[in-house]
Design an enzyme around this catalytic site. Structure first.
Site, mmCIF file in Angstrom:
data_model
loop_
_atom_site.group_PDB
_atom_site.id
_atom_site.type_symbol
_atom_site.label_atom_id
_atom_site.label_comp_id
_atom_site.label_asym_id
_atom_site.label_seq_id
_atom_site.Cartn_x
_atom_site.Cartn_y
_atom_site.Cartn_z
ATOM 1 N N HIS A 190 0.866 -1.186 0.000
ATOM 2 C CA HIS A 190 0.000 0.000 0.000
ATOM 3 C C HIS A 190 0.899 1.231 0.000
ATOM 4 C CE1 HIS A 190 -3.691 -2.348 0.879
ATOM 5 N NE2 HIS A 190 -2.844 -3.146 1.502
ATOM 6 N N LEU A 191 0.846 1.993 -1.083
ATOM 7 C CA LEU A 191 1.668 3.202 -1.164
ATOM 8 C C LEU A 191 0.893 4.451 -0.745
ATOM 9 C CD1 LEU A 191 3.739 2.565 -4.429
ATOM 10 C CD2 LEU A 191 4.440 2.254 -2.041
ATOM 11 N N ASN A 200 -6.613 0.653 -2.877
ATOM 12 C CA ASN A 200 -7.462 1.318 -1.878
ATOM 13 C C ASN A 200 -6.893 2.682 -1.486
ATOM 14 O OD1 ASN A 200 -5.350 0.102 -0.458
ATOM 15 N ND2 ASN A 200 -6.608 -0.443 1.308
ATOM 16 N N ASP A 248 -8.539 -5.124 -2.752
ATOM 17 C CA ASP A 248 -7.853 -5.387 -1.481
ATOM 18 C C ASP A 248 -8.210 -4.356 -0.416
ATOM 19 O OD1 ASP A 248 -6.020 -6.836 0.217
ATOM 20 O OD2 ASP A 248 -4.873 -4.983 0.183
ATOM 21 N N HIS A 264 -2.622 -12.576 1.123
ATOM 22 C CA HIS A 264 -2.294 -12.811 2.544
ATOM 23 C C HIS A 264 -3.034 -13.984 3.207
ATOM 24 C CE1 HIS A 264 -5.750 -10.134 2.643
ATOM 25 N NE2 HIS A 264 -5.040 -9.048 2.482
ATOM 26 N N ASP A 318 2.427 -6.906 2.391
ATOM 27 C CA ASP A 318 1.220 -6.155 2.747
ATOM 28 C C ASP A 318 1.604 -4.888 3.524
ATOM 29 O OD1 ASP A 318 -1.394 -5.331 2.923
ATOM 30 O OD2 ASP A 318 -2.042 -6.926 4.286
ATOM 31 N N HIS A 333 0.300 3.393 8.469
ATOM 32 C CA HIS A 333 -0.702 4.256 9.092
ATOM 33 C C HIS A 333 0.039 5.199 10.023
ATOM 34 C CE1 HIS A 333 -4.141 2.045 7.557
ATOM 35 N NE2 HIS A 333 -3.606 0.906 7.976
ATOM 36 N N PHE A 340 -6.471 -1.249 10.497
ATOM 37 C CA PHE A 340 -5.699 -2.487 10.361
ATOM 38 C C PHE A 340 -4.430 -2.226 9.553
ATOM 39 C CE2 PHE A 340 -10.045 -4.156 10.840
ATOM 40 C CZ PHE A 340 -9.859 -5.258 11.659
ATOM 41 N N GLY A 341 -3.335 -2.866 9.925
ATOM 42 C CA GLY A 341 -2.174 -2.854 9.039
ATOM 43 C C GLY A 341 -0.878 -2.507 9.727
HETATM 44 O O1 DOR Z 1 -3.980 -4.903 7.458
HETATM 45 C C1 DOR Z 1 -4.412 -4.495 6.401
HETATM 46 N N1 DOR Z 1 -4.197 -3.227 5.989
HETATM 47 N N2 DOR Z 1 -5.126 -5.316 5.646
HETATM 48 C C2 DOR Z 1 -5.782 -4.903 4.569
HETATM 49 O O2 DOR Z 1 -6.420 -5.685 3.955
HETATM 50 C C3 DOR Z 1 -5.727 -3.489 4.163
HETATM 51 C C4 DOR Z 1 -4.534 -2.828 4.669
HETATM 52 C C5 DOR Z 1 -4.614 -1.338 4.595
HETATM 53 O O3 DOR Z 1 -4.972 -0.800 3.549
HETATM 54 O O4 DOR Z 1 -4.285 -0.694 5.596
HETATM 55 ZN ZN ZN Z 2 -5.881 -7.282 2.119
#
Ligand code: DOR
Ligand code: ZN
Length: 429
Positions: free
Chosen positions: A65-66, A97, A155, A235, A309, A313, A327-328
């Site tokens: 995710h950039l 996303n 995703d 994942h 992945d 954040h 999440f992430g």
């Molecule tokens: O942990 C996650 N973060 N899972 C995801 O499916 C999306 C991602 C995010 O975009 O932060």
């Molecule tokens: Zn995902």
């Protein structure tokens, strides 16, 4: 421009060991690989000293995710590609996303243009399956492919409607494009953040059941069989998903899969408590039994590749605590050291196995020209110090974000230089 990378250690699969070699790049390709006992004439060339270090094909990360466009306070294409390079990655595939969601040709072009101008590694954009990732209406696959998207995925969320997924697969198949799926049935998750395991039990939390992932894997494997599309599972985190993918592969379904380092090295039982949202990711950390199953899945080829992945954040967002934080976790700058330390230094895997899952296997699965250290291949290379232990220091990450549960871990296998298309794009300070 010719570059000599001298005295590095290259994995030799036949010998099952590292062999000292010199590698020369020329005009963006690998031009020569010669035995380390030779003294190459380096006059007129740039020289990179790789003595005692691993020289590998550059790592490939097919799930990142950039955050650009739209969430540049978390990451952008300039910082995200620097973080990737610092982790040894030379090709990365970014998830749609973003804001706006990458669901138009215009946004795909924005990403490709910005990556060309400000990025330092190769960036391959995915486009959304449905408009705004809302699951209601398919995007214009043909236009997105034409603009440069390499596959379709929503995703971050699962495609809830089976007919929508089937239509997406049929359309993708007609365009010879893959469908990449975040597998999650929302009706089974509802507000939970930890998996249904001992951690949730101990703290009285509602858990995320394994079926929430595996139901989509099973459904989509059937739809992939029916449509013939190349279907790739994001994942993978549960024993049940591994079992379903293994079965689907055994009957010839065109299915591939990925796993993240955190699902290979952590279980829900490692989560220290309810204070730190850096242990919250989706899919969640599962039970030790699931961890064992995904490791075996990767080992036997049921799971094809490793991805990070990488999901940056901000500190403010993660400070909201696990219930409210997004999440992430970030992943680029710890991925290789984690797996090298946990699985290669312990003797469970050969170095060649780990490298394959991070280079030639992703190239095979997604038909990429990179991922091989061979004469004539693109000169994407990663140089790694295998001998010195160092602590993970999140505050030093090249990423804009440092949301990781691995701070303070002592690891081996730190990248020291990254070459993309014959150009040295990153060196360790
Ligand atoms: O942990 C996650 N973060 N899972 C995801 O499916 C999306 C991602 C995010 O975009 O932060
Ligand atoms: Zn995902």
């Amino acid at each position: 421009m010719s570059v000599w990378i001298l005295n590095g250690l290259v994995w030799n699969e036949e010998a099952g060991t590292l062999v000292k070699q010199h590698v020369r790049t020329e005009g963006g390709n690998i031009a020569e690989i010669v035995d380390g006992s030779q003294q190459p004439d380096t006059a007129g060339s740039e020289v990179i000293d790789a003595a005692g270090k691993l020289v590998s094909a550059g790592f490939i990360d097919m799930h990142v995710h950039l955050r650009d466009p739209g969430f540049e306070y978390k990451e952008d294409i300039a910082t995200g590609t620097r973080s990737a390079a610092a982790g040894g990655f030379t090709t990365i595939a970014c998830m749609p996303n973003t804001r706006p969601v990458t669901d138009t040709a215009e946004t795909v072009k924005y990403i490709l243009d910005k990556a060309a101008n400000e990025g330092i590694v190769r960036v391959l954009p995915y486009a959304a399956i449905t408009k705004n990732e809302l699951g209601r209406e398919l995007t214009d696959f043909a236009a997105l492919k034409e603009a440069g998207a390499i596959g379709f995925t929503d995703d971050g969320v699962g495609v809830q409607n089976a007919q929508m997924m089937k239509n997406a697969m049929a359309l993708a198949k007609s365009l010879d494009m893959p469908v990449i799926a975040h597998c999650e049935d929302d009706s089974l998750v509802e507000g939970a953040w930890a998996s249904e395991g001992n951690f949730a039990k101990k703290h009285g939390l509602k858990g995320i059941p394994n079926e929430s992932e595996a139901i989509h894997v099973g459904r989509d494997a059937l739809l992939a069989e029916a449509t013939g599309v190349h279907y790739h599972v994001c994942h993978v985190s549960t024993e049940q998903s591994v079992r379903l993918i293994r079965l689907a592969k055994s009957i010839g379904v065109s299915i591939t899969a990925e796993v993240c380092p955190h699902h290979l090295v952590l279980s829900d039982e490692d989560i220290p408590g309810l204070d730190d949202a850096n242990w919250k990711m989706n899919p969640p950390l599962r039970t030790p039994r699931d961890v064992q199953a995904v490791i075996e899945g990767l080992e036997d080829g049921t799971i094809d590749i490793v991805v990070t992945d990488h999901a940056p954040h901000s500190a403010e967002e993660k400070a909201r605590g696990p219930q409210l934080a997004p999440f992430g976790i970030v992943g680029f700058e710890t991925a290789f050291p984690l797996l090298y330390t946990k699985f290669v230094r312990t003797g469970q895997w050969t170095l060649g196995f780990l490298l394959k899952r991070m280079t030639s296997d992703p190239a095979r699965v997604f038909n990429l020209p990179t991922g091989r250290l061979e004469v004539g291949a693109p000169a994407d290379l990663t140089i790694v110090d295998l001998e010195n232990e160092r602590e993970v220091r999140p505050e030093t990450f090249a990423s804009k974000s440092n949301n990781t549960p691995f701070g303070g871990w002592k690891l081996y296998g730190w990248p020291t230089a990254t070459v993309v298309n014959g150009k040295l794009v990153w060196t360790k300070a």
